[in-house]
Write a protein that holds these residues in place. Structure first.
Motif, mmCIF file in Angstrom:
data_model
loop_
_atom_site.group_PDB
_atom_site.id
_atom_site.type_symbol
_atom_site.label_atom_id
_atom_site.label_comp_id
_atom_site.label_asym_id
_atom_site.label_seq_id
_atom_site.Cartn_x
_atom_site.Cartn_y
_atom_site.Cartn_z
ATOM 1 N N THR A 15 34.568 37.690 51.560
ATOM 2 C CA THR A 15 33.206 38.128 51.274
ATOM 3 C C THR A 15 33.128 39.628 51.068
ATOM 4 O O THR A 15 32.323 40.112 50.260
ATOM 5 N N ASN A 16 33.991 40.378 51.753
ATOM 6 C CA ASN A 16 33.938 41.834 51.692
ATOM 7 C C ASN A 16 34.955 42.433 50.719
ATOM 8 O O ASN A 16 35.292 43.609 50.810
ATOM 9 N N GLY A 17 35.414 41.616 49.770
ATOM 10 C CA GLY A 17 36.209 42.137 48.669
ATOM 11 C C GLY A 17 37.661 42.414 48.957
ATOM 12 O O GLY A 17 38.358 43.041 48.131
ATOM 13 N N CYS A 18 38.175 41.973 50.097
ATOM 14 C CA CYS A 18 39.587 42.174 50.405
ATOM 15 C C CYS A 18 40.413 41.044 49.786
ATOM 16 O O CYS A 18 39.910 39.952 49.537
ATOM 17 N N THR A 19 41.694 41.322 49.558
ATOM 18 C CA THR A 19 42.568 40.363 48.892
ATOM 19 C C THR A 19 43.497 39.697 49.893
ATOM 20 O O THR A 19 44.133 40.377 50.709
ATOM 21 N N ILE A 20 43.558 38.374 49.841
ATOM 22 C CA ILE A 20 44.531 37.638 50.645
ATOM 23 C C ILE A 20 45.810 37.544 49.821
ATOM 24 O O ILE A 20 45.887 36.805 48.840
ATOM 25 N N THR A 21 46.812 38.320 50.210
ATOM 26 C CA THR A 21 48.035 38.415 49.415
ATOM 27 C C THR A 21 49.035 37.321 49.733
ATOM 28 O O THR A 21 49.933 37.037 48.928
ATOM 29 N N GLU A 22 48.902 36.704 50.886
ATOM 30 C CA GLU A 22 49.824 35.628 51.267
ATOM 31 C C GLU A 22 49.112 34.751 52.287
ATOM 32 O O GLU A 22 48.414 35.249 53.171
ATOM 33 N N GLU A 23 49.290 33.447 52.166
ATOM 34 C CA GLU A 23 48.577 32.544 53.072
ATOM 35 C C GLU A 23 49.362 31.267 53.299
ATOM 36 O O GLU A 23 50.003 30.744 52.387
ATOM 37 N N SER A 24 49.332 30.802 54.544
ATOM 38 C CA SER A 24 49.902 29.513 54.904
ATOM 39 C C SER A 24 48.927 28.880 55.902
ATOM 40 O O SER A 24 47.949 29.519 56.295
ATOM 41 N N PRO A 25 49.174 27.651 56.328
ATOM 42 C CA PRO A 25 48.264 27.038 57.310
ATOM 43 C C PRO A 25 48.159 27.795 58.631
ATOM 44 O O PRO A 25 47.196 27.604 59.371
ATOM 45 N N SER A 26 49.134 28.671 58.925
ATOM 46 C CA SER A 26 49.113 29.338 60.230
ATOM 47 C C SER A 26 49.049 30.860 60.157
ATOM 48 O O SER A 26 48.968 31.519 61.187
ATOM 49 N N HIS A 27 49.108 31.441 58.961
ATOM 50 C CA HIS A 27 49.019 32.894 58.901
ATOM 51 C C HIS A 27 48.493 33.334 57.537
ATOM 52 O O HIS A 27 48.485 32.560 56.571
ATOM 53 N N MET A 28 48.026 34.587 57.472
ATOM 54 C CA MET A 28 47.591 35.167 56.201
ATOM 55 C C MET A 28 47.747 36.675 56.255
ATOM 56 O O MET A 28 47.576 37.307 57.301
ATOM 57 N N ASN A 29 48.091 37.250 55.105
ATOM 58 C CA ASN A 29 48.177 38.702 54.943
ATOM 59 C C ASN A 29 46.952 39.169 54.163
ATOM 60 O O ASN A 29 46.606 38.579 53.139
ATOM 61 N N ILE A 30 46.348 40.227 54.645
ATOM 62 C CA ILE A 30 45.127 40.746 54.035
ATOM 63 C C ILE A 30 45.353 42.175 53.560
ATOM 64 O O ILE A 30 45.815 43.024 54.334
ATOM 65 N N GLN A 31 45.049 42.450 52.299
ATOM 66 C CA GLN A 31 45.034 43.821 51.791
ATOM 67 C C GLN A 31 43.601 44.329 51.904
ATOM 68 O O GLN A 31 42.698 43.843 51.244
ATOM 69 N N LEU A 32 43.398 45.325 52.769
ATOM 70 C CA LEU A 32 42.060 45.863 52.993
ATOM 71 C C LEU A 32 41.620 46.740 51.832
ATOM 72 O O LEU A 32 42.448 47.342 51.145
ATOM 73 N N THR A 33 40.336 46.827 51.639
ATOM 74 C CA THR A 33 39.772 47.838 50.750
ATOM 75 C C THR A 33 39.633 49.142 51.536
ATOM 76 O O THR A 33 39.733 49.152 52.776
ATOM 77 N N ASN A 34 39.386 50.240 50.827
ATOM 78 C CA ASN A 34 39.156 51.510 51.517
ATOM 79 C C ASN A 34 37.990 51.400 52.499
ATOM 80 O O ASN A 34 38.075 51.848 53.648
ATOM 81 N N ALA A 35 36.903 50.778 52.025
ATOM 82 C CA ALA A 35 35.710 50.685 52.868
ATOM 83 C C ALA A 35 35.977 49.857 54.123
ATOM 84 O O ALA A 35 35.544 50.215 55.221
ATOM 85 N N MET A 36 36.722 48.761 53.989
ATOM 86 C CA MET A 36 36.986 47.915 55.145
ATOM 87 C C MET A 36 37.972 48.574 56.093
ATOM 88 O O MET A 36 37.861 48.424 57.323
ATOM 89 N N ASP A 37 38.933 49.315 55.557
ATOM 90 C CA ASP A 37 39.857 50.057 56.419
ATOM 91 C C ASP A 37 39.077 51.058 57.267
ATOM 92 O O ASP A 37 39.290 51.175 58.488
ATOM 93 N N GLU A 38 38.161 51.782 56.640
ATOM 94 C CA GLU A 38 37.326 52.731 57.382
ATOM 95 C C GLU A 38 36.509 52.025 58.455
ATOM 96 O O GLU A 38 36.282 52.570 59.536
ATOM 97 N N GLU A 39 36.079 50.812 58.146
ATOM 98 C CA GLU A 39 35.174 50.090 59.032
ATOM 99 C C GLU A 39 35.861 49.573 60.288
ATOM 100 O O GLU A 39 35.323 49.648 61.386
ATOM 101 N N ILE A 40 37.076 49.037 60.145
ATOM 102 C CA ILE A 40 37.657 48.290 61.267
ATOM 103 C C ILE A 40 38.977 48.844 61.806
ATOM 104 O O ILE A 40 39.449 48.379 62.846
ATOM 105 N N MET A 41 39.583 49.839 61.124
ATOM 106 C CA MET A 41 40.925 50.263 61.533
ATOM 107 C C MET A 41 40.944 51.505 62.416
ATOM 108 O O MET A 41 42.013 51.957 62.842
ATOM 109 N N ASN A 42 39.803 52.084 62.646
ATOM 110 C CA ASN A 42 39.704 53.225 63.572
ATOM 111 C C ASN A 42 40.626 54.372 63.173
ATOM 112 O O ASN A 42 41.409 54.890 63.967
ATOM 113 N N ARG A 43 40.511 54.791 61.891
ATOM 114 C CA ARG A 43 41.295 55.926 61.387
ATOM 115 C C ARG A 43 40.351 56.984 60.800
ATOM 116 O O ARG A 43 40.492 57.368 59.632
ATOM 117 N N PRO A 44 39.391 57.463 61.566
ATOM 118 C CA PRO A 44 38.399 58.386 60.993
ATOM 119 C C PRO A 44 39.000 59.688 60.506
ATOM 120 O O PRO A 44 38.566 60.230 59.478
#
Length: 263
Positions: A15-44
């Protein structure tokens, strides 16, 4: 079958425009956008530096897993990153713009704009209670509808306009509409029984008199008296506070709008 946590995280990033670069039934890799990285990664500091240097920056990737023996963030109810995502979703979900899903519009496909505000009224004093309110304001003629979310809960909505429909332009501006809803809620609270407020005032006066007697007898210092008095005021002063939970613009078909006004 994936867990509700796994499905929620997947939907959140999609929903927030990030890309799922790899996915299986038990795991997924997410490429964050700049905005989402700022929002949740605590790297001000990193993002502050990137902006100062007028550079694009490199958002991070995240891996989520449902197996403890796989590398990545193990998703379960206590995962700190999951709680961060929940908080972000709540913050981003405070405002929305939705269009009624219309398969076959009737005479015309015009969608009527409504501002919907969902709030909690906090009654505070000797006794406390919370009252949920949901108010819809039709932005063409200014008609109010109470319990709005309850009334539209059985209708389907999309984030995009259905074919052969079009959203009408609001006549009442959003700032003015919100003020009108505030006034509507104030009128609602004014019409309630206010015995609770009188009881709170009486309790406050009694407690203040008792506190004053302790102070005058020398059993407490002036500093302690002031602190205790402040706490009494906070505890017993009757008041009603309005907390907006969420809201948004809802575009309803002519038929549904008419049902809202006549039901």
């Amino acid at each position: 079958m994936t867990s509700p946590h796994f499905d929620f995280v997947k939907d959140f990033f999609n929903t927030n425009g990030c890309t799922i670069t790899e996915e299986s039934p038990s795991h997924m890799n997410i490429q964050l956008t700049n905005a989402m990285d700022e929002e949740i990664m605590n790297r001000p500091f990193y993002w502050h530096y990137m902006k100062k240097m007028n550079r694009q920056g490199e958002p991070m990737q995240l891996t989520f897993t449902e197996n403890t023996d796989e590398p990545g963030i193990y998703l379960h109810a206590g995962t700190p990153k999951l709680h961060t995502i929940y908080e972000t979703a709540m913050k981003k979900g405070k405002l929305t713009r939705l269009y009624e899903a219309v398969d076959e519009p009737q005479a015309n496909g015009a969608l009527t704009p409504w501002l919907v505000v969902n709030a909690l009224l906090h009654y505070r004093g000797k006794q406390t209670k919370d009252e949920p309110v949901s108010v819809g304001l039709q932005l063409l003629h200014g008609t109010f509808v109470p319990r709005m979310m309850e009334r539209i809960s059985n209708y389907a909505f999309n984030m995009t306009v259905s074919d052969y429909t079009f959203p009408m332009t609001p006549i009442i501006q959003l700032k003015s509409a919100y003020k009108r809803i505030e006034g509507y809620v104030e009128n609602h609270t004014s019409s309630q029984n206010h015995n609770w407020a009188r009881d709170s005032h009486q309790q406050l006066e009694q407690e203040e008199q008792l506190l004053q007697s302790f102070y005058e007898s020398g059993d407490m210092s002036e500093d302690q008296f002031n602190k205790e008095h402040e706490q009494l005021f906070k505890r017993y002063r009757p008041r009603i506070e309005m907390e907006v939970v969420n809201g948004g613009l809802f575009y309803l078909s002519q038929q549904t709008s008419q049902e809202m006004l006549t039901s």
